[in-house]
Design an enzyme around this catalytic site. Sequence first.
Site, PDB file in Angstrom:
ATOM      1  N   HIS A  98      25.049  21.035 -30.834  1.00  0.00           N
ATOM      2  CA  HIS A  98      24.364  20.279 -29.773  1.00  0.00           C
ATOM      3  C   HIS A  98      24.267  18.799 -30.135  1.00  0.00           C
ATOM      4  CE1 HIS A  98      20.840  19.519 -26.955  1.00  0.00           C
ATOM      5  NE2 HIS A  98      21.854  19.891 -26.198  1.00  0.00           N
ATOM      6  N   ARG A 137      15.778   4.036 -41.348  1.00  0.00           N
ATOM      7  CA  ARG A 137      16.379   3.063 -40.410  1.00  0.00           C
ATOM      8  C   ARG A 137      15.441   2.681 -39.260  1.00  0.00           C
ATOM      9  NH1 ARG A 137      19.795   5.886 -43.153  1.00  0.00           N
ATOM     10  NH2 ARG A 137      21.942   5.148 -43.573  1.00  0.00           N
TER      11      ARG A 137
HETATM   12  N1  LIG Z   1      17.916  17.383 -30.240  1.00  0.00           N
HETATM   13  C1  LIG Z   1      17.622  16.147 -29.713  1.00  0.00           C
HETATM   14  C2  LIG Z   1      17.581  15.909 -28.349  1.00  0.00           C
HETATM   15  N2  LIG Z   1      17.859  16.901 -27.472  1.00  0.00           N
HETATM   16  C3  LIG Z   1      17.455  16.814 -26.082  1.00  0.00           C
HETATM   17  C4  LIG Z   1      18.446  16.059 -25.199  1.00  0.00           C
HETATM   18  O1  LIG Z   1      18.432  14.678 -25.474  1.00  0.00           O
HETATM   19  C5  LIG Z   1      18.060  16.258 -23.722  1.00  0.00           C
HETATM   20  O2  LIG Z   1      16.759  15.752 -23.517  1.00  0.00           O
HETATM   21  C6  LIG Z   1      18.094  17.716 -23.327  1.00  0.00           C
HETATM   22  O3  LIG Z   1      19.368  18.254 -23.653  1.00  0.00           O
HETATM   23  C7  LIG Z   1      17.837  17.888 -21.816  1.00  0.00           C
HETATM   24  O4  LIG Z   1      18.789  17.183 -21.082  1.00  0.00           O
HETATM   25  N3  LIG Z   1      17.299  14.683 -27.881  1.00  0.00           N
HETATM   26  C8  LIG Z   1      17.040  13.643 -28.747  1.00  0.00           C
HETATM   27  O5  LIG Z   1      16.772  12.528 -28.299  1.00  0.00           O
HETATM   28  N4  LIG Z   1      17.080  13.861 -30.087  1.00  0.00           N
HETATM   29  C9  LIG Z   1      17.367  15.074 -30.611  1.00  0.00           C
HETATM   30  O6  LIG Z   1      17.399  15.232 -31.863  1.00  0.00           O
HETATM   31  C1  LIG Z   2      20.508  17.142 -31.503  1.00  0.00           C
HETATM   32  C2  LIG Z   2      19.892  18.407 -31.057  1.00  0.00           C
HETATM   33  O1  LIG Z   2      19.854  18.751 -29.891  1.00  0.00           O
HETATM   34  C3  LIG Z   2      19.459  19.319 -32.147  1.00  0.00           C
HETATM   35  O2  LIG Z   2      18.406  18.703 -32.841  1.00  0.00           O
HETATM   36  C4  LIG Z   2      19.005  20.670 -31.607  1.00  0.00           C
HETATM   37  O3  LIG Z   2      18.846  21.496 -32.739  1.00  0.00           O
HETATM   38  P1  LIG Z   2      19.735  22.808 -32.887  1.00  0.00           P
HETATM   39  O4  LIG Z   2      21.191  22.345 -33.006  1.00  0.00           O
HETATM   40  O5  LIG Z   2      19.249  23.488 -34.163  1.00  0.00           O
HETATM   41  O6  LIG Z   2      19.518  23.674 -31.662  1.00  0.00           O
END
Ligand SMILES: Nc1c(NC[C@H](O)[C@H](O)[C@H](O)CO)[nH]c(=O)[nH]c1=O
Ligand SMILES: CC(=O)[C@@H](O)COP(=O)(O)O
Length: 165
Positions: A98, A137
């Site tokens: 993801h 960062r």
């Molecule tokens: N895992 C992270 C996400 N995931 C959520 C997506 O950005 C989005 O809001 C969702 O898929 C619904 O459309 N977002 C972040 O900003 N940082 C992450 O680590």
């Molecule tokens: C970047 C993401 O969406 C991630 O943090 C979600 O975590 P996972 O890959 O373990 O479902």
Amino acid sequence: MATAGKNLSEYDKASIPNANNFRFGIVVSEWNSEITENLFQGAFDALIDNGAIKENIVRWNVPGSFELIYGCKKMQQSYDMLDAIIAVGNVIQGETKHFDFVCEGVTQGIKDLNIQSDIPVIFCVLTDNTKQQSIDRSGGKHGNKGSEAAIAAIKMAALRQQAKF
Ligand SMILES: Nc1c(NC[C@H](O)[C@H](O)[C@H](O)CO)[nH]c(=O)[nH]c1=O
Ligand SMILES: CC(=O)[C@@H](O)COP(=O)(O)O
């Protein structure tokens, strides 16, 4: 040079245009808010430090980094007097792919906004393997990516202003 070789918060004020006549938008992702709030503060403080007026800075929040695309697009449409927009987010690798899709999607989406609109959108999205890298960062040992993004926003606003004439 990798981030590890520089401090993201360091800049030479003499080389940066005065931002007192510029208006900025900042769209902030709520995912990993302990990181994105620090990024926002770094950006806000750097804008003010370089002459921006706080009343000329508008902030919107979105749920996650993927929604930065829509949020920045709507800000471009709603505030056509803005000189630059900063997209603030933090994506941290989890267990699955993801991470890859969110990062690629946001990158391409913000790139598209810069092509489709006259208001530049600055990419202030940390895409890190670990939370410690994000901490480092966003005001940690490597400085604050928000400061770097603010300087980029000022410089792009000045370039846009010069290009109009
Ligand atoms: N895992 C992270 C996400 N995931 C959520 C997506 O950005 C989005 O809001 C969702 O898929 C619904 O459309 N977002 C972040 O900003 N940082 C992450 O680590
Ligand atoms: C970047 C993401 O969406 C991630 O943090 C979600 O975590 P996972 O890959 O373990 O479902």
